[in-house]
Scaffold this active site. Structure first.
Site, PDB file in Angstrom:
ATOM      1  N   SER A 154       8.639  63.278   7.408  1.00  0.00           N
ATOM      2  CA  SER A 154       7.838  64.309   6.757  1.00  0.00           C
ATOM      3  C   SER A 154       8.417  65.659   7.141  1.00  0.00           C
ATOM      4  CB  SER A 154       6.361  64.160   7.151  1.00  0.00           C
ATOM      5  OG  SER A 154       5.547  65.015   6.360  1.00  0.00           O
ATOM      6  N   ASP A 190       0.882  59.167   9.168  1.00  0.00           N
ATOM      7  CA  ASP A 190       1.520  58.237   8.236  1.00  0.00           C
ATOM      8  C   ASP A 190       2.670  57.518   8.931  1.00  0.00           C
ATOM      9  OD1 ASP A 190       1.859  56.917   5.861  1.00  0.00           O
ATOM     10  OD2 ASP A 190       3.027  58.503   4.913  1.00  0.00           O
ATOM     11  N   HIS A 250       7.937  62.656   2.660  1.00  0.00           N
ATOM     12  CA  HIS A 250       6.841  63.293   1.940  1.00  0.00           C
ATOM     13  C   HIS A 250       7.376  64.444   1.103  1.00  0.00           C
ATOM     14  CE1 HIS A 250       3.954  61.772   5.304  1.00  0.00           C
ATOM     15  NE2 HIS A 250       4.232  60.840   4.421  1.00  0.00           N
TER      16      HIS A 250
END
Length: 346
Positions: free
Chosen positions: A12, A132, A39
């Site tokens: 991310s 996540d 992401h």
């Protein structure tokens, strides 16, 4: 024993630089396939495959639905699609619900790899925020795979690696500069069990549980219990009153409905939601068209074409909802100028 030849990577914020360094350290002909979820905003243009291809010896591409994957290649999840691994060395793309507020999300990739490839999987979490990837690492470990996390000390954003270490009890915590050599070592060991373990993240069982509860509600089997319905006034959970012959519901703050009124309220809410969807699609058509014209004026015709496609889809989807679900007209369509249809409501 088999080779660990499926590497799934989640990143991310701060993850692009980590990914560049990682793939730069992997040799040409690397005998494993890499799958990357980073992401990314849904409407943005991703050039991550181009960046990764230039960073090392491996070819990186955006994954395509149904394609067969091969060793020595990097597959990147495209914006707004979950990337999943399927049996038969296949990739699937899904527009399913967001997870951890992301699509693509890391957990769906990790748990699909664990379910279908078990001990052949190596899972890696890089720099990023929040949680996540943590549950996905747990699924990989449960299936006999290996879990790695970038050392939080050299991650740009440390919380995603830190949460994975704290909750998933990972196998290896490794500094970024040492990740590529460690992956090469793990792939070359050939120490994965031949028997592929079956693993399922507990969250995947929730689909079956929800379907069972809804069926039980439809068969009037939840009297005196929490229902699967929500209050039209406050959005709270409704309890079904325990009495035969009449359907009554009450939420925890006191809003009460008989079944017929609740059904009427839901019908009105559904129509309002559909009109909201039509309005949103029309506004998306306007804004995407404006962006397309702006890019064309600046000479960037490739970007303009992408915005044109978004505008076209928005116009079509809004018109489909209005024509088939709301107005019910047997004719209609997108007007000749390409704008969404406009019809009197009611």
């Amino acid at each position: 024993m088999a080779r660990r030849d499926i590497i799934v990577v989640g990143a991310s914020a701060g993850g692009v630089e980590a990914l560049k360094e990682l793939v730069a350290g992997l040799p040409a002909g690397f005998p494993a396939s890499l799958f990357v979820v980073c992401h990314f905003p849904a409407g943005a243009r991703s050039v991550l495959p181009r960046i990764l291809s230039r960073s090392g010896s491996l070819l990186a591409t955006h994954a395509a639905d149904g394609e067969e994957f091969n060793p020595g290649q990097v597959y990147v999840a495209p914006p707004n699609f979950h990337m999943l691994l399927a049996p038969g060395s296949r990739i699937r793309l899904s527009r399913g619900a967001r997870e951890n507020h992301h699509r693509p999300a890391i957990d769906p990739l990790f748990r699909s790899a664990a379910r279908h490839y078990g001990a052949r999987v190596i899972a890696l979490v890089l720099s990023g925020a929040l949680h996540d990837g943590t549950a996905g690492l747990m699924a990989v470990r449960a299936a006999g795979g290996v879990s790695l996390v970038q050392d939080p000390a050299d991650a740009v954003i440390a919380s995603m690696p830190e949460n994975a270490i704290r909750l998933a009890r990972v196998d290896h915590v490794i500094k970024l500069a040492e990740l590529a050599p460690r992956l090469v070592e793990l792939v070359q060991r050939n120490d994965a069990p031949d028997q592929v373990a079956k693993a399922m993240d507990p969250i995947e069982r929730m689909n079956e549980i929800a379907a069972r509860d809804m069926l039980r509600q439809a068969n009037d089997g939840r009297r005196g219990e929490v229902s699967v319905l929500t209050c039209p006034e406050c959005g709270g959970t409704l309890w079904q009153v325990d009495e035969a012959g009449i359907l009554r519901f009450r939420c925890h703050v006191g809003h009460a409905y008989n079944g017929e009124l609740l059904l009427s309220e839901q019908s009105e809410a559904l129509e309002a939601a559909l009109w909201t969807a039509v309005r949103t699609f029309k506004e998306k058509w306007v804004l995407a068209s404006q962006f397309a014209n702006h890019q064309r004026a600046g000479g960037d015709f490739e970007v303009a074409a992408r915005y044109d496609e978004q505008a076209k889809q928005a116009a079509e989807f809004g018109d489909l909802i209005e024509r088939h679900l709301l107005v019910g007209s047997p004719t209609g369509g997108v007007p000749p100028d390409g704008s969404p249809g406009t019809r009197a409501k009611g």
